[in-house]
Scaffold this motif. Structure first.
Motif, PDB file in Angstrom:
ATOM      1  N   ARG A  35       0.776  -1.163  -0.054  1.00  0.00           N
ATOM      2  CA  ARG A  35      -0.231  -0.034  -0.124  1.00  0.00           C
ATOM      3  C   ARG A  35       1.201   1.403   0.047  1.00  0.00           C
ATOM      4  O   ARG A  35       2.221   1.192   0.324  1.00  0.00           O
ATOM      5  CB  ARG A  35      -0.965   0.166   1.289  1.00  0.00           C
ATOM      6  N   GLN A  36       0.456   2.263  -0.360  1.00  0.00           N
ATOM      7  CA  GLN A  36       1.016   3.512  -0.382  1.00  0.00           C
ATOM      8  C   GLN A  36       0.098   4.785  -0.122  1.00  0.00           C
ATOM      9  O   GLN A  36      -0.952   4.931  -0.696  1.00  0.00           O
ATOM     10  CB  GLN A  36       1.578   3.922  -1.643  1.00  0.00           C
ATOM     11  N   GLU A  43       4.436   0.563   1.400  1.00  0.00           N
ATOM     12  CA  GLU A  43       4.617  -0.191   2.574  1.00  0.00           C
ATOM     13  C   GLU A  43       4.154  -1.658   2.306  1.00  0.00           C
ATOM     14  O   GLU A  43       3.005  -2.055   1.800  1.00  0.00           O
ATOM     15  CB  GLU A  43       3.851   0.209   3.724  1.00  0.00           C
ATOM     16  N   ASP A  44       5.126  -2.740   2.294  1.00  0.00           N
ATOM     17  CA  ASP A  44       4.826  -4.162   2.208  1.00  0.00           C
ATOM     18  C   ASP A  44       3.806  -4.231   3.040  1.00  0.00           C
ATOM     19  O   ASP A  44       3.688  -4.011   4.121  1.00  0.00           O
ATOM     20  CB  ASP A  44       6.017  -4.921   2.438  1.00  0.00           C
ATOM     21  N   LEU A  45       2.962  -5.225   2.765  1.00  0.00           N
ATOM     22  CA  LEU A  45       1.810  -5.714   3.511  1.00  0.00           C
ATOM     23  C   LEU A  45       1.928  -7.440   3.864  1.00  0.00           C
ATOM     24  O   LEU A  45       1.931  -7.614   5.216  1.00  0.00           O
ATOM     25  CB  LEU A  45       0.427  -5.590   2.960  1.00  0.00           C
ATOM     26  N   VAL A 107       8.156  -6.680  -1.113  1.00  0.00           N
ATOM     27  CA  VAL A 107       6.868  -7.164  -1.855  1.00  0.00           C
ATOM     28  C   VAL A 107       6.768  -6.140  -3.181  1.00  0.00           C
ATOM     29  O   VAL A 107       6.440  -6.605  -4.184  1.00  0.00           O
ATOM     30  CB  VAL A 107       5.858  -7.309  -0.923  1.00  0.00           C
ATOM     31  N   TYR A 108       6.836  -4.649  -2.729  1.00  0.00           N
ATOM     32  CA  TYR A 108       6.558  -3.853  -4.011  1.00  0.00           C
ATOM     33  C   TYR A 108       7.468  -4.137  -4.979  1.00  0.00           C
ATOM     34  O   TYR A 108       7.310  -3.142  -6.072  1.00  0.00           O
ATOM     35  CB  TYR A 108       6.371  -2.552  -3.113  1.00  0.00           C
ATOM     36  N   ASP A 109       8.610  -4.807  -4.901  1.00  0.00           N
ATOM     37  CA  ASP A 109       9.493  -4.831  -6.300  1.00  0.00           C
ATOM     38  C   ASP A 109       9.277  -6.119  -7.073  1.00  0.00           C
ATOM     39  O   ASP A 109       9.714  -6.192  -7.998  1.00  0.00           O
ATOM     40  CB  ASP A 109      10.780  -5.247  -5.505  1.00  0.00           C
ATOM     41  N   PHE A 110       8.011  -6.720  -6.812  1.00  0.00           N
ATOM     42  CA  PHE A 110       7.546  -7.865  -7.714  1.00  0.00           C
ATOM     43  C   PHE A 110       7.156  -7.047  -9.066  1.00  0.00           C
ATOM     44  O   PHE A 110       6.700  -5.848  -8.811  1.00  0.00           O
ATOM     45  CB  PHE A 110       6.220  -8.446  -7.092  1.00  0.00           C
ATOM     46  N   GLY A 111       7.591  -7.740 -10.166  1.00  0.00           N
ATOM     47  CA  GLY A 111       7.382  -7.399 -11.488  1.00  0.00           C
ATOM     48  C   GLY A 111       6.139  -6.816 -11.955  1.00  0.00           C
ATOM     49  O   GLY A 111       5.949  -5.874 -12.911  1.00  0.00           O
ATOM     50  N   TYR A 112       4.953  -7.540 -11.484  1.00  0.00           N
ATOM     51  CA  TYR A 112       3.586  -6.971 -12.198  1.00  0.00           C
ATOM     52  C   TYR A 112       2.787  -6.258 -10.955  1.00  0.00           C
ATOM     53  O   TYR A 112       2.960  -6.822  -9.973  1.00  0.00           O
ATOM     54  CB  TYR A 112       2.926  -8.393 -12.694  1.00  0.00           C
TER      55      TYR A 112
END
Length: 123
Positions: A35-36, A43-45, A107-112
């Motif tokens: 989320r942001q 922020e990773d959740l 987690v927010y670095d995941f590609g899609y």
């Protein structure tokens, strides 16, 4: 074609619950949510790995949020309980195909990534 479609904007009272869903057009070893808040850092959740064999939760949501998936329906869910006003943010579902994705720092670095949907929690 990869497609991440999450449920639309939602609101709730503090202490209430919401469930977000995300259609994921494919099978990925790493999926999750972040989320942001506008003008603040992402922020990773939560994350779910290798078709549900393991999960990760940020301390801020541990015990309140639950990540799950339904492979038959190609869906991923984020059940959010005991909501707080500070949970107000844009929420995104994410997925990654790379073999090393379980080792990514964030987690927010995941590609899609999905387009995002607003969650508003009022006090």
């Amino acid at each position: 074609q990869v497609q991440l479609l999450e449920s639309g904007a939602a609101s709730a009272q503090a202490g209430g619950s919401l469930r977000f869903s995300c259609v994921i057009d494919g099978a990925y070893p790493c999926m999750g949510w972040f989320r942001q808040v506008q003008d603040k850092e992402r922020e990773d959740l939560a994350a779910i790995y290798t078709q549900g064999r393991s999960t990760y939760y940020a301390d801020s949501v541990k015990g309140r949020f639950t990540i799950s998936q339904d492979n038959a329906k190609k869906m991923m869910y984020l059940q959010m309980n005991s909501l707080k006003p500070e949970d107000t943010a844009m929420y995104f579902c994410v997925a990654d195909w790379r073999p090393g994705c379980s080792g990514f720092k964030h987690v927010y670095d995941f590609g899609y990534r999905s387009a995002g949907a607003q969650v508003t929690v009022s006090s």
